[in-house]
Design a protein around this motif. Structure first.
Motif, PDB file in Angstrom:
ATOM      1  N   PRO A 114      52.180  74.536  99.042  1.00  0.00           N
ATOM      2  CA  PRO A 114      52.522  74.076 100.395  1.00  0.00           C
ATOM      3  C   PRO A 114      51.291  74.021 101.300  1.00  0.00           C
ATOM      4  N   LYS A 115      51.277  73.019 102.193  1.00  0.00           N
ATOM      5  CA  LYS A 115      50.112  72.787 103.050  1.00  0.00           C
ATOM      6  C   LYS A 115      49.773  74.023 103.878  1.00  0.00           C
ATOM      7  N   ASP A 116      50.789  74.666 104.449  1.00  0.00           N
ATOM      8  CA  ASP A 116      50.542  75.852 105.277  1.00  0.00           C
ATOM      9  C   ASP A 116      49.899  76.969 104.468  1.00  0.00           C
ATOM     10  N   ASP A 117      50.343  77.140 103.215  1.00  0.00           N
ATOM     11  CA  ASP A 117      49.793  78.178 102.343  1.00  0.00           C
ATOM     12  C   ASP A 117      48.339  77.873 102.004  1.00  0.00           C
ATOM     13  N   VAL A 176      42.653  79.056 102.544  1.00  0.00           N
ATOM     14  CA  VAL A 176      41.300  78.520 102.746  1.00  0.00           C
ATOM     15  C   VAL A 176      40.645  79.219 103.935  1.00  0.00           C
ATOM     16  N   ASP A 177      41.375  79.373 105.042  1.00  0.00           N
ATOM     17  CA  ASP A 177      40.819  80.054 106.212  1.00  0.00           C
ATOM     18  C   ASP A 177      40.396  81.476 105.863  1.00  0.00           C
ATOM     19  N   ARG A 178      41.243  82.183 105.114  1.00  0.00           N
ATOM     20  CA  ARG A 178      40.931  83.563 104.741  1.00  0.00           C
ATOM     21  C   ARG A 178      39.713  83.630 103.829  1.00  0.00           C
ATOM     22  N   ALA A 179      39.607  82.677 102.878  1.00  0.00           N
ATOM     23  CA  ALA A 179      38.469  82.664 101.953  1.00  0.00           C
ATOM     24  C   ALA A 179      37.166  82.374 102.693  1.00  0.00           C
ATOM     25  N   THR A 230      36.069  85.324 104.626  1.00  0.00           N
ATOM     26  CA  THR A 230      35.513  86.350 103.745  1.00  0.00           C
ATOM     27  C   THR A 230      34.036  86.112 103.472  1.00  0.00           C
ATOM     28  N   VAL A 231      33.633  84.831 103.316  1.00  0.00           N
ATOM     29  CA  VAL A 231      32.223  84.518 103.035  1.00  0.00           C
ATOM     30  C   VAL A 231      31.469  84.098 104.302  1.00  0.00           C
ATOM     31  N   LYS A 232      32.085  84.321 105.465  1.00  0.00           N
ATOM     32  CA  LYS A 232      31.443  84.052 106.766  1.00  0.00           C
ATOM     33  C   LYS A 232      31.055  82.578 106.924  1.00  0.00           C
ATOM     34  N   MET A 233      31.961  81.682 106.535  1.00  0.00           N
ATOM     35  CA  MET A 233      31.703  80.245 106.627  1.00  0.00           C
ATOM     36  C   MET A 233      32.788  79.506 107.408  1.00  0.00           C
ATOM     37  N   GLN A 234      33.651  80.236 108.129  1.00  0.00           N
ATOM     38  CA  GLN A 234      34.778  79.598 108.795  1.00  0.00           C
ATOM     39  C   GLN A 234      34.352  78.619 109.886  1.00  0.00           C
ATOM     40  N   SER A 235      33.161  78.816 110.467  1.00  0.00           N
ATOM     41  CA  SER A 235      32.698  77.924 111.544  1.00  0.00           C
ATOM     42  C   SER A 235      32.129  76.607 111.007  1.00  0.00           C
ATOM     43  N   LEU A 236      31.938  76.516 109.679  1.00  0.00           N
ATOM     44  CA  LEU A 236      31.306  75.322 109.092  1.00  0.00           C
ATOM     45  C   LEU A 236      32.270  74.532 108.222  1.00  0.00           C
ATOM     46  N   HIS A 271      31.410  64.494  98.535  1.00  0.00           N
ATOM     47  CA  HIS A 271      32.180  63.649  99.443  1.00  0.00           C
ATOM     48  C   HIS A 271      33.277  64.421 100.169  1.00  0.00           C
ATOM     49  N   LEU A 272      33.420  65.709  99.844  1.00  0.00           N
ATOM     50  CA  LEU A 272      34.430  66.534 100.498  1.00  0.00           C
ATOM     51  C   LEU A 272      33.772  67.529 101.446  1.00  0.00           C
ATOM     52  N   ARG A 273      34.427  67.788 102.574  1.00  0.00           N
ATOM     53  CA  ARG A 273      33.934  68.783 103.514  1.00  0.00           C
ATOM     54  C   ARG A 273      34.133  70.185 102.932  1.00  0.00           C
ATOM     55  N   VAL A 274      33.543  71.184 103.615  1.00  0.00           N
ATOM     56  CA  VAL A 274      33.612  72.566 103.131  1.00  0.00           C
ATOM     57  C   VAL A 274      35.052  72.997 102.891  1.00  0.00           C
ATOM     58  N   GLY A 275      35.919  72.811 103.894  1.00  0.00           N
ATOM     59  CA  GLY A 275      37.311  73.219 103.757  1.00  0.00           C
ATOM     60  C   GLY A 275      38.019  72.501 102.632  1.00  0.00           C
ATOM     61  N   GLU A 276      37.704  71.213 102.458  1.00  0.00           N
ATOM     62  CA  GLU A 276      38.334  70.420 101.395  1.00  0.00           C
ATOM     63  C   GLU A 276      37.861  70.870 100.023  1.00  0.00           C
ATOM     64  N   ASN A 277      36.582  71.256  99.912  1.00  0.00           N
ATOM     65  CA  ASN A 277      36.075  71.788  98.648  1.00  0.00           C
ATOM     66  C   ASN A 277      36.817  73.060  98.251  1.00  0.00           C
ATOM     67  N   VAL A 278      36.983  73.950  99.219  1.00  0.00           N
ATOM     68  CA  VAL A 278      37.647  75.224  98.941  1.00  0.00           C
ATOM     69  C   VAL A 278      39.115  74.998  98.602  1.00  0.00           C
TER      70      VAL A 278
END
Length: 374
Positions: free
Chosen positions: A117-120, A125-128, A131-137, A100-107
């Motif tokens: 903190p939200k910014d951290d 999450v963006d960096r992770a 790293t696994v080449k999934m930032q577009s999804l 029920h969570l999107r990719v970013g929410e899972n990570v």
């Protein structure tokens, strides 16, 4: 059975396991094993189903209690520490993503639990995902991803928390062969880029060889051998390891003599009496085998110096593309040779095979049932 641990300087050891034991009632799943996991190292526990490898992983992760022995992570005992308090994360075979969570929410899930903190959280999450080449999804749900993509998300969710040790329980098992091989390359590259220790569990020797700096071979809750892939393959400690790793030809024999100074033993077998390097456990009066790899067994015209040569009858031929496996019989013993596809060999043909002496090894133990056959 070998029950040694890989030696390393104290400063380079991340995790120490000593006399690690697990009982389920009257059944002992893990028999007092010892091993070290160094810093920045890819370690694989390799063995068949039921050998105790996943049980060890679960004890390290805190999902199984330890019956006896100790686990120490960078000088701190892990006994009594809850799984969520350990600086250790696990990637499971089924990925265990929240549907029920999107990719970013899972990570981000573990980071949010820690109330960072939200910014951290967003930055990590963006960096992770990058790293696994999934930032577009990042906005997709797990059901909208392929198996390989889900695996990448599970990895990102595991290492985004910056654990000291990442545990991987056969995470490639659900992928097809082509994707598994692709992900092997990505996993090893990821471990090296993160400079993090990975402890991987698998029954697949090819996978273990492709990924590992150190392999721990297990059987029946015991450690049979610890070493680099090259050591495990070329210098198996006993007949079990020789057969499990690459399916070596194992010819049972009797030890005639052993020279501790040279590390060589003379063994008498049905295909001849041979002197060769031997494993430490080989001694007079105990079971031993001649270990010959299929790729080292090649046809010759006339016997050459420094080789073991024998006449054999071809019983089966299996074509495998660039090579073919040729099963032969000599003195009632089945011996498999791996030959180039263009070397002629047909069923019923008599051929002379030879193995260089420096490629032969004498190992402790007896051949398993069904060993050496195609």
């Amino acid at each position: 059975m070998a029950n040694a641990h890989k030696t390393a300087s104290a400063s380079s050891i991340l995790l120490e396991a000593r006399s690690l034991t697990k009982d389920y009632g009257s059944f002992r799943a893990v028999h007092g094993v010892n091993f070290d996991i160094p810093d920045n190292c890819f370690v694989t526990i390799l063995g068949p189903s039921g050998c105790g490898k996943t049980t060890i992983l679960r004890m390290i992760g805190g999902f199984e209690s330890v019956t006896d022995g100790s686990l120490v992570l960078q000088g701190e005992p892990l006994m009594g520490v809850m799984p969520y308090e350990r600086p250790i994360n696990t990637v499971f075979q089924n990925y265990a993503l929240f549907p029920h969570l999107r990719v970013g929410e899972n990570v981000a899930f573990g980071l949010n639990l820690r109330k960072l903190p939200k910014d951290d959280v967003e930055r990590r999450v963006d960096r992770a995902l990058e790293t696994v080449k999934m930032q577009s999804l990042t906005r997709r749900y797990p059901s909208q991803l392929s198996g390989g993509q889900q695996q990448r998300v599970a990895l990102a969710r595991a290492f985004v928390n910056e654990p000291k040790l990442l545990l991987l329980d056969e995470p490639l098992g659900a992928l097809d062969l082509k994707m598994r091989r692709h992900m092997q390359v990505e996993l090893k590259d990821l471990q090296q880029r993160l400079r993090m220790s990975f402890l991987y569990v698998t029954h697949d020797q090819e996978e273990a060889f492709a990924l590992s700096d150190i392999i721990i071979v297990m059987n029946g809750g015991h450690i049979e051998q610890i070493g680099s892939p090259e050591e495990i393959y070329h210098s198996p400690s006993n007949a079990y390891v020789a057969d499990f790793i690459g399916g070596a030809n194992l010819i049972q024999g009797s030890i005639v003599s052993r020279d501790d100074a040279t590390g060589q033993a003379t063994i008498e077998t049905s295909i001849g009496t041979v002197e060769a390097q031997c494993s430490d456990a080989v001694c007079m009066g105990q079971d031993a085998c001649l270990c010959i790899r299929a790729e080292d067994t090649q046809p010759i015209g006339e016997p050459e110096p420094n080789t073991l040569a024998f006449k054999a009858i071809v019983t089966h031929v299996v074509f495998q593309g660039s090579v073919k496996l040729v099963e032969t019989e000599v003195a009632g013993q089945k011996i498999v040779a791996r030959l180039n596809h263009d070397i002629p060999a047909s069923v019923g043909e008599a051929i002379t095979l030879a193995v260089p002496h420096h490629r032969i090894r004498v190992v402790h133990g007896t051949p398993p049932e069904g060993g050496s056959a195609l």
